[in-house]
Write a protein that holds these residues in place. Sequence first.
Motif, mmCIF file in Angstrom:
data_model
loop_
_atom_site.group_PDB
_atom_site.id
_atom_site.type_symbol
_atom_site.label_atom_id
_atom_site.label_comp_id
_atom_site.label_asym_id
_atom_site.label_seq_id
_atom_site.Cartn_x
_atom_site.Cartn_y
_atom_site.Cartn_z
ATOM 1 N N UNK A 205 0.831 -1.202 0.000
ATOM 2 C CA UNK A 205 0.000 0.000 0.000
ATOM 3 C C UNK A 205 0.869 1.257 0.000
ATOM 4 N N UNK A 206 1.942 1.240 0.770
ATOM 5 C CA UNK A 206 2.835 2.398 0.807
ATOM 6 C C UNK A 206 3.572 2.549 -0.518
ATOM 7 N N UNK A 207 4.111 1.454 -1.043
ATOM 8 C CA UNK A 207 4.853 1.513 -2.298
ATOM 9 C C UNK A 207 3.978 2.018 -3.446
ATOM 10 N N UNK A 208 2.816 1.390 -3.601
ATOM 11 C CA UNK A 208 1.922 1.793 -4.686
ATOM 12 C C UNK A 208 1.363 3.202 -4.445
ATOM 13 N N UNK A 209 1.045 3.504 -3.189
ATOM 14 C CA UNK A 209 0.476 4.806 -2.874
ATOM 15 C C UNK A 209 1.439 5.939 -3.162
ATOM 16 N N UNK A 210 2.694 5.789 -2.760
ATOM 17 C CA UNK A 210 3.696 6.831 -3.008
ATOM 18 C C UNK A 210 3.923 7.004 -4.509
ATOM 19 N N UNK A 211 4.022 5.881 -5.236
ATOM 20 C CA UNK A 211 4.250 5.962 -6.682
ATOM 21 C C UNK A 211 3.101 6.668 -7.391
ATOM 22 N N UNK A 212 1.867 6.335 -7.018
ATOM 23 C CA UNK A 212 0.711 6.951 -7.675
ATOM 24 C C UNK A 212 0.567 8.418 -7.270
ATOM 25 N N UNK A 213 0.813 8.735 -6.019
ATOM 26 C CA UNK A 213 0.687 10.120 -5.554
ATOM 27 C C UNK A 213 1.695 11.020 -6.265
ATOM 28 N N UNK A 214 2.892 10.524 -6.518
ATOM 29 C CA UNK A 214 3.946 11.328 -7.135
ATOM 30 C C UNK A 214 3.898 11.325 -8.660
ATOM 31 N N UNK A 215 2.960 10.605 -9.246
ATOM 32 C CA UNK A 215 2.900 10.487 -10.702
ATOM 33 C C UNK A 215 2.298 11.746 -11.324
ATOM 34 N N UNK A 216 3.051 12.407 -12.155
ATOM 35 C CA UNK A 216 2.552 13.571 -12.894
ATOM 36 C C UNK A 216 2.546 13.322 -14.400
ATOM 37 N N UNK A 217 3.392 12.390 -14.858
ATOM 38 C CA UNK A 217 3.598 12.211 -16.290
ATOM 39 C C UNK A 217 2.356 11.664 -16.993
ATOM 40 N N UNK A 218 1.681 10.689 -16.381
ATOM 41 C CA UNK A 218 0.490 10.120 -17.018
ATOM 42 C C UNK A 218 -0.606 11.162 -17.182
ATOM 43 N N UNK A 219 -0.780 12.017 -16.188
ATOM 44 C CA UNK A 219 -1.754 13.094 -16.317
ATOM 45 C C UNK A 219 -1.371 14.074 -17.411
ATOM 46 N N UNK A 220 -0.079 14.297 -17.577
ATOM 47 C CA UNK A 220 0.416 15.219 -18.600
ATOM 48 C C UNK A 220 0.180 14.679 -20.005
ATOM 49 N N UNK A 221 0.273 13.360 -20.163
ATOM 50 C CA UNK A 221 0.187 12.739 -21.489
ATOM 51 C C UNK A 221 -1.230 12.312 -21.838
ATOM 52 N N UNK A 222 -1.943 11.725 -20.878
ATOM 53 C CA UNK A 222 -3.192 11.039 -21.204
ATOM 54 C C UNK A 222 -4.457 11.822 -20.841
ATOM 55 N N UNK A 223 -4.332 12.979 -20.215
ATOM 56 C CA UNK A 223 -5.519 13.739 -19.831
ATOM 57 C C UNK A 223 -5.568 15.067 -20.576
ATOM 58 N N UNK A 224 -6.714 15.359 -21.166
ATOM 59 C CA UNK A 224 -6.932 16.637 -21.836
ATOM 60 C C UNK A 224 -7.841 17.539 -21.009
ATOM 61 N N UNK A 225 -8.773 16.927 -20.293
ATOM 62 C CA UNK A 225 -9.715 17.669 -19.450
ATOM 63 C C UNK A 225 -9.006 18.106 -18.169
ATOM 64 N N UNK A 226 -8.911 19.398 -17.960
ATOM 65 C CA UNK A 226 -8.165 19.913 -16.813
ATOM 66 C C UNK A 226 -8.833 19.571 -15.483
ATOM 67 N N UNK A 227 -10.116 19.299 -15.481
ATOM 68 C CA UNK A 227 -10.804 18.932 -14.240
ATOM 69 C C UNK A 227 -10.400 17.549 -13.751
ATOM 70 N N UNK A 228 -9.704 16.773 -14.595
ATOM 71 C CA UNK A 228 -9.272 15.422 -14.227
ATOM 72 C C UNK A 228 -7.810 15.362 -13.797
ATOM 73 N N UNK A 229 -7.098 16.471 -13.908
ATOM 74 C CA UNK A 229 -5.663 16.452 -13.641
ATOM 75 C C UNK A 229 -5.357 16.118 -12.184
ATOM 76 N N UNK A 230 -4.325 15.293 -11.933
ATOM 77 C CA UNK A 230 -3.898 15.019 -10.552
ATOM 78 C C UNK A 230 -3.075 16.167 -9.988
ATOM 79 N N UNK A 231 -2.848 16.137 -8.711
ATOM 80 C CA UNK A 231 -2.154 17.217 -8.013
ATOM 81 C C UNK A 231 -0.762 17.470 -8.572
ATOM 82 N N UNK A 232 0.012 16.407 -8.807
ATOM 83 C CA UNK A 232 1.399 16.587 -9.220
ATOM 84 C C UNK A 232 1.514 17.272 -10.566
ATOM 85 N N UNK A 233 0.578 16.988 -11.466
ATOM 86 C CA UNK A 233 0.606 17.648 -12.772
ATOM 87 C C UNK A 233 0.328 19.139 -12.632
ATOM 88 N N UNK A 234 -0.646 19.488 -11.788
ATOM 89 C CA UNK A 234 -0.971 20.892 -11.562
ATOM 90 C C UNK A 234 0.193 21.613 -10.872
#
Length: 305
Positions: A205-234
């Motif tokens: 849970x910690x390993x996966x949670x930290x990796x997902x929380x810190x992920x900004x790249x997938x939001x940068x590449x795969x999301x166009x709708x700004x209301x869906x962006x994760x925190x790290x991308x913003x």
Amino acid sequence: MKKKAKKQMSFSNRIFYMFNSIFWIVIMLIILYPLYLVCIASVSDPDAIVRGQVIWHPVDFSLIGYQSVFKYKELWSSYANSIFYTFASVVISILVTLSAAYALSRPKFAGKGVINLFFVFTMFFNGGLIPTFLVMKNLGLYNTRAIIILMGCVSVWNLMVARTYIQTNIPGELYEAAMLDGATHFQYFSKVVLPLSKTIIAVLAVYYGVAKWNDYFNGLVYLRDRSLLPLQTVLREILATLQVDKSGDYMMSMADSAASMSEAMRIANVSKYCIIVVATGPVVILYAVMQKYFEKGVMIGSLKG
């Protein structure tokens, strides 16, 4: 003579432990000081940061950096998005990882070696960004919440650790007893394996949670709708622009007056520290809470099985 040798050995041990303790205290300070510096800089006056006066304590306490960051309109919605993405992804990742780990831990599982080879192969080779993007788009996952939750859902390394944990910590006699009682693999997995795997579940849970929380790249590449962006991308966008208009909101315009630009850069100097605190705070708290599971879960799960 023996007593003297014993005393000499005891003295040498004390010397060793003393230097060993000093060494690790120094290492700890080297690791913790940058984190401490970020925290005190985030509540210091921007001019003091530029002058290099912030070293051991906050200078001219100020929350101007946090005020500028929290005024960003998309910050709170992205925070909620990241919490949802992290929670959903961790649940799915743990279920899939433990299910696959249980299957690979069965000694009589046909084709286990070939499937294990396929898993390991993906640790070193992948199709690349463009083919992956095209596949996700053809699957209808582009610009959806599902893409953030499912991308990177399973780590092969974590899968191998979980498999070894199940092999070394859950006796085979339990499986035999369950089979004699007429239990199926699904019943044995849900009623025996999962309850006995709480430690490795916490670690995953910690390993996966930290990796997902810190992920900004997938939001940068795969999301166009700004209301869906994760925190790290913003936060990355805030950190990249580092400009504010006269009302304090971040913007990309380069036509501001010299005074506005000077004030923008002044606030930017402290805002970047505030962004780090905002982004890493939940992760540090999560790690502190779950730390007690690490030594037992990771060390046992990493034994060769």
